[in-house]
Design a protein around this motif. Structure first.
Motif, PDB file in Angstrom:
ATOM      1  N   SER A   1       0.844  -1.190   0.000  1.00 11.83           N
ATOM      2  CA  SER A   1       0.000   0.000   0.000  1.00 11.83           C
ATOM      3  C   SER A   1       0.887   1.250   0.000  1.00 11.83           C
ATOM      4  CB  SER A   1      -0.910   0.004   1.230  1.00 11.83           C
ATOM      5  OG  SER A   1      -1.834  -1.073   1.196  1.00 11.83           O
ATOM      6  N   PHE A   2       0.273   2.383  -0.319  1.00  8.04           N
ATOM      7  CA  PHE A   2       1.034   3.630  -0.422  1.00  8.04           C
ATOM      8  C   PHE A   2       1.226   4.295   0.939  1.00  8.04           C
ATOM      9  CE2 PHE A   2      -0.710   3.431  -4.797  1.00  8.04           C
ATOM     10  CZ  PHE A   2       0.474   3.580  -5.495  1.00  8.04           C
ATOM     11  N   TYR A   3       2.433   4.832   1.154  1.00  9.12           N
ATOM     12  CA  TYR A   3       2.683   5.694   2.304  1.00  9.12           C
ATOM     13  C   TYR A   3       3.460   6.919   1.841  1.00  9.12           C
ATOM     14  CZ  TYR A   3       7.041   2.825   2.406  1.00  9.12           C
ATOM     15  OH  TYR A   3       8.187   2.137   2.091  1.00  9.12           O
ATOM     16  N   ASN A   4       3.257   8.037   2.556  1.00  7.34           N
ATOM     17  CA  ASN A   4       3.928   9.264   2.138  1.00  7.34           C
ATOM     18  C   ASN A   4       4.088  10.233   3.313  1.00  7.34           C
ATOM     19  OD1 ASN A   4       1.993  11.925   1.554  1.00  7.34           O
ATOM     20  ND2 ASN A   4       0.849  10.000   1.715  1.00  7.34           N
ATOM     21  N   SER A   5       4.830  11.285   3.066  1.00 10.98           N
ATOM     22  CA  SER A   5       5.156  12.258   4.111  1.00 10.98           C
ATOM     23  C   SER A   5       4.306  13.519   4.024  1.00 10.98           C
ATOM     24  CB  SER A   5       6.639  12.661   3.983  1.00 10.98           C
ATOM     25  OG  SER A   5       6.873  13.276   2.710  1.00 10.98           O
ATOM     26  N   GLN A   6       3.415  13.603   3.028  1.00 13.43           N
ATOM     27  CA  GLN A   6       2.749  14.861   2.738  1.00 13.43           C
ATOM     28  C   GLN A   6       1.318  14.974   3.267  1.00 13.43           C
ATOM     29  OE1 GLN A   6       4.544  17.422   1.284  1.00 13.43           O
ATOM     30  NE2 GLN A   6       6.190  15.930   1.619  1.00 13.43           N
ATOM     31  N   LYS A   7       0.500  13.943   3.025  1.00 16.18           N
ATOM     32  CA  LYS A   7      -0.930  14.077   3.339  1.00 16.18           C
ATOM     33  C   LYS A   7      -1.603  12.718   3.306  1.00 16.18           C
ATOM     34  CE  LYS A   7      -2.088  14.932  -1.522  1.00 16.18           C
ATOM     35  NZ  LYS A   7      -2.747  15.836  -2.505  1.00 16.18           N
ATOM     36  N   PRO A   8      -2.786  12.613   3.921  1.00 17.41           N
ATOM     37  CA  PRO A   8      -3.547  11.369   3.800  1.00 17.41           C
ATOM     38  C   PRO A   8      -4.007  11.165   2.359  1.00 17.41           C
ATOM     39  CG  PRO A   8      -4.403  12.753   5.577  1.00 17.41           C
ATOM     40  CD  PRO A   8      -3.465  13.602   4.783  1.00 17.41           C
ATOM     41  N   ILE A   9      -4.011   9.930   1.915  1.00 22.17           N
ATOM     42  CA  ILE A   9      -4.536   9.590   0.587  1.00 22.17           C
ATOM     43  C   ILE A   9      -5.861   8.872   0.799  1.00 22.17           C
ATOM     44  CG2 ILE A   9      -4.181   8.255  -1.513  1.00 22.17           C
ATOM     45  CD1 ILE A   9      -1.147   8.621  -1.017  1.00 22.17           C
ATOM     46  N   ASN A  10      -6.943   9.581   0.507  1.00 17.27           N
ATOM     47  CA  ASN A  10      -8.281   9.030   0.666  1.00 17.27           C
ATOM     48  C   ASN A  10      -8.923   8.623  -0.658  1.00 17.27           C
ATOM     49  OD1 ASN A  10      -8.752   9.504   3.641  1.00 17.27           O
ATOM     50  ND2 ASN A  10      -8.251  11.581   3.006  1.00 17.27           N
ATOM     51  N   SER A  11      -8.333   9.075  -1.757  1.00 20.03           N
ATOM     52  CA  SER A  11      -8.878   8.764  -3.074  1.00 20.03           C
ATOM     53  C   SER A  11      -7.759   8.900  -4.103  1.00 20.03           C
ATOM     54  CB  SER A  11     -10.009   9.732  -3.430  1.00 20.03           C
ATOM     55  OG  SER A  11      -9.491  11.044  -3.621  1.00 20.03           O
ATOM     56  N   MET A  12      -8.060   8.522  -5.353  1.00 22.61           N
ATOM     57  CA  MET A  12      -7.062   8.665  -6.414  1.00 22.61           C
ATOM     58  C   MET A  12      -6.655  10.118  -6.609  1.00 22.61           C
ATOM     59  SD  MET A  12      -7.855   6.003  -9.542  1.00 22.61           S
ATOM     60  CE  MET A  12      -7.016   7.116 -10.670  1.00 22.61           C
ATOM     61  N   ASP A  13      -7.570  11.038  -6.405  1.00 23.75           N
ATOM     62  CA  ASP A  13      -7.253  12.464  -6.578  1.00 23.75           C
ATOM     63  C   ASP A  13      -6.112  12.899  -5.670  1.00 23.75           C
ATOM     64  OD1 ASP A  13      -9.240  12.686  -8.459  1.00 23.75           O
ATOM     65  OD2 ASP A  13     -10.739  13.488  -7.066  1.00 23.75           O
ATOM     66  N   ASP A  14      -6.002  12.280  -4.504  1.00 24.08           N
ATOM     67  CA  ASP A  14      -4.957  12.660  -3.554  1.00 24.08           C
ATOM     68  C   ASP A  14      -3.574  12.197  -3.992  1.00 24.08           C
ATOM     69  OD1 ASP A  14      -6.759  13.895  -1.789  1.00 24.08           O
ATOM     70  OD2 ASP A  14      -7.264  11.974  -0.870  1.00 24.08           O
ATOM     71  N   LEU A  15      -3.526  11.283  -4.941  1.00 30.65           N
ATOM     72  CA  LEU A  15      -2.243  10.786  -5.440  1.00 30.65           C
ATOM     73  C   LEU A  15      -1.608  11.735  -6.458  1.00 30.65           C
ATOM     74  CD1 LEU A  15      -3.151   7.027  -6.009  1.00 30.65           C
ATOM     75  CD2 LEU A  15      -1.415   7.855  -4.414  1.00 30.65           C
ATOM     76  N   ALA A  16      -2.399  12.596  -7.037  1.00 33.19           N
ATOM     77  CA  ALA A  16      -1.941  13.444  -8.147  1.00 33.19           C
ATOM     78  C   ALA A  16      -0.713  14.257  -7.753  1.00 33.19           C
ATOM     79  CB  ALA A  16      -3.056  14.377  -8.586  1.00 33.19           C
ATOM     80  N   GLY A  17       0.329  14.090  -8.557  1.00 32.63           N
ATOM     81  CA  GLY A  17       1.540  14.891  -8.385  1.00 32.63           C
ATOM     82  C   GLY A  17       2.534  14.385  -7.369  1.00 32.63           C
TER      83      GLY A  17
ATOM     84  N   ASP B   1       8.192  11.705  -2.254  1.00 34.65           N
ATOM     85  CA  ASP B   1       7.199  11.936  -1.212  1.00 34.65           C
ATOM     86  C   ASP B   1       6.878  10.682  -0.421  1.00 34.65           C
ATOM     87  OD1 ASP B   1       6.654  14.731  -1.858  1.00 34.65           O
ATOM     88  OD2 ASP B   1       5.768  13.946  -3.711  1.00 34.65           O
ATOM     89  N   GLY B   2       7.106   9.527  -1.024  1.00 35.01           N
ATOM     90  CA  GLY B   2       6.787   8.293  -0.334  1.00 35.01           C
ATOM     91  C   GLY B   2       7.117   7.075  -1.165  1.00 35.01           C
ATOM     92  N   ALA B   3       6.525   5.955  -0.785  1.00 32.87           N
ATOM     93  CA  ALA B   3       6.771   4.696  -1.481  1.00 32.87           C
ATOM     94  C   ALA B   3       5.550   3.809  -1.275  1.00 32.87           C
ATOM     95  CB  ALA B   3       8.039   4.038  -0.947  1.00 32.87           C
ATOM     96  N   GLU B   4       5.681   2.531  -1.592  1.00 30.99           N
ATOM     97  CA  GLU B   4       4.583   1.592  -1.372  1.00 30.99           C
ATOM     98  C   GLU B   4       5.190   0.264  -0.940  1.00 30.99           C
ATOM     99  OE1 GLU B   4       3.913  -1.086  -3.987  1.00 30.99           O
ATOM    100  OE2 GLU B   4       5.950  -0.479  -4.500  1.00 30.99           O
ATOM    101  N   ASN B   5       4.614  -0.288   0.128  1.00 30.22           N
ATOM    102  CA  ASN B   5       5.154  -1.550   0.629  1.00 30.22           C
ATOM    103  C   ASN B   5       4.194  -2.147   1.651  1.00 30.22           C
ATOM    104  OD1 ASN B   5       7.125  -3.651   0.916  1.00 30.22           O
ATOM    105  ND2 ASN B   5       8.715  -2.138   0.439  1.00 30.22           N
ATOM    106  N   ASN B   6       4.599  -3.270   2.224  1.00 31.84           N
ATOM    107  CA  ASN B   6       3.787  -3.976   3.204  1.00 31.84           C
ATOM    108  C   ASN B   6       4.109  -3.498   4.621  1.00 31.84           C
ATOM    109  OD1 ASN B   6       6.188  -5.463   4.102  1.00 31.84           O
ATOM    110  ND2 ASN B   6       5.995  -6.544   2.151  1.00 31.84           N
ATOM    111  N   TRP B   7       3.322  -3.977   5.594  1.00 29.69           N
ATOM    112  CA  TRP B   7       3.526  -3.573   6.987  1.00 29.69           C
ATOM    113  C   TRP B   7       4.942  -3.850   7.493  1.00 29.69           C
ATOM    114  CZ3 TRP B   7       0.499  -0.448   9.639  1.00 29.69           C
ATOM    115  CH2 TRP B   7      -0.877  -0.416   9.415  1.00 29.69           C
ATOM    116  N   PRO B   8       5.471  -5.083   7.364  1.00 34.12           N
ATOM    117  CA  PRO B   8       6.803  -5.344   7.918  1.00 34.12           C
ATOM    118  C   PRO B   8       7.913  -4.521   7.272  1.00 34.12           C
ATOM    119  CG  PRO B   8       5.622  -7.401   7.661  1.00 34.12           C
ATOM    120  CD  PRO B   8       4.807  -6.348   6.951  1.00 34.12           C
TER     121      PRO B   8
END
Length: 326
Positions: free
Chosen positions: A149-165, A205-212
């Motif tokens: 799943s996606f994680y980042n340092s900027q903001k919560p991602i609640n929808s695809m629109d939040d991924l833009a940029g 801004d972030g990456a995507e990975n699993n919990w561990p």
């Protein structure tokens, strides 16, 4: 680093670690980017114990964890050349090398972890393992890689629109780049070991990975938002150098395969426990976890990705068989 320097550095590390296993006739050197104690590392250690017992200490395994032998993309080539004997790698870095590995790497191809297990433990999984041999590798077994799943340092991602940029690190795989681009974000391929500092400095801004992985890497310290969109459930694979494999007798080859298969349920049990512990640690650290998310637009956005990568009758058949698996 040039291939020559990379191989020389690897050989130096391997030479420094051979004394402990010198009682064995042959010590198989295994690489993993994850730290000591990580489920994949411990599973290969368990495989080594089983193999030593089965062969009367003729064959042993020594695990070089924590990317001591290099990042995954580099160690694949070293394994093909026989510098490394065994290698635990995510399927992602193989996508540009072995076309069959693209299919289990497709976004939302698996409905659940249980579905993934049923597919990879069956005929489809065996067919994909067999495809490695044409590329100087022997596919031995599939491990769990969790849901990414996606994680980042900027903001919560609640929808695809939040991924833009937003700029996200992905594994060095064209398929993963196209997946992130299709979601409206910007993909930056880079080695796993560079992610922490790159988020910290703002290069990404972030990456995507699993919990561990999110927890053990410390990425949760610099990326305070984790959205459980679960776009990927990509298996990990344990492979062996074909050059090493061909040096073994038929009995020893059978022992290697049996030991590798025996390590799979052990890995899965450790993985489940590690996932729970990592989630607890990340939540306790105050990371904002976004769980209420509609995955439908994410899944619909993957149509062009499937169209681009599922291009042959063979690959289309794999997709059909995976979708038909209960």
């Amino acid at each position: 680093m040039t291939n020559f320097k990379m191989f020389t550095a690897t050989l130096a590390v391997l030479a420094s670690g051979t004394l402990a296993a010198s009682a064995c006739e042959m010590t198989l050197r295994s690489s993993d980017t994850h730290p000591d104690g990580y489920p994949t590392v411990e599973a290969v250690k368990y495989m080594g114990e089983q193999l030593s017992a089965a062969t009367g200490d003729k064959l042993c395994v020594e695990v070089f964890h924590s990317a001591q032998l290099g990042e995954e993309k580099d160690t694949i080539e070293q394994t093909q050349f026989g510098v490394i004997d065994l290698n635990r790698v995510s399927l992602g870095p193989f996508n540009n090398i072995i076309e069959e590995t693209k299919i289990p790497s497709l976004p939302y191809i698996f409905r659940s972890t249980e579905h993934m297990h049923n597919v990879m433990d069956g005929p489809v999984g065996e067919e994909i393992l067999a495809a490695f041999e044409a590329h100087d590798l022997i596919g031995l077994a599939f491990y769990d890689g969790g849901s990414r799943s996606f994680y980042n340092s900027q903001k919560p991602i609640n929808s695809m629109d939040d991924l833009a940029g937003l700029k996200f690190r992905v594994m060095q795989s064209d398929l993963f780049v196209d997946m992130v681009d299709a979601l409206g974000a910007n993909a930056t391929p880079m080695p796993y070991g560079e992610v922490y500092s790159s988020i910290q400095t703002g290069a990404i801004d972030g990456a995507e990975n699993n919990w561990p992985s999110f927890e053990s890497s410390g990425h949760y310290e610099v990326a305070g938002y984790y959205t459980l969109d679960q776009h990927l459930i990509v298996p990990e694979v344990l492979v062996m150098s074909k050059l090493t494999w061909d040096k073994l007798s038929a009995d020893d080859q059978a022992a290697v395969k049996a030991a590798a298969k025996a390590s799979v349920p052990v890995m899965r049990d450790m993985w489940a426990a590690r996932e729970a512990a990592s989630e607890e640690k990340v939540r306790a650290a105050g990371v904002e976890i976004i769980t209420d998310i509609d995955k439908t637009p994410f899944i619909e956005a993957m149509v062009p990705v499937y169209q681009k990568y599922v291009t042959t009758d063979k690959l289309k058949d794999l997709v059909t068989r995976i979708q038909a698996t209960e």
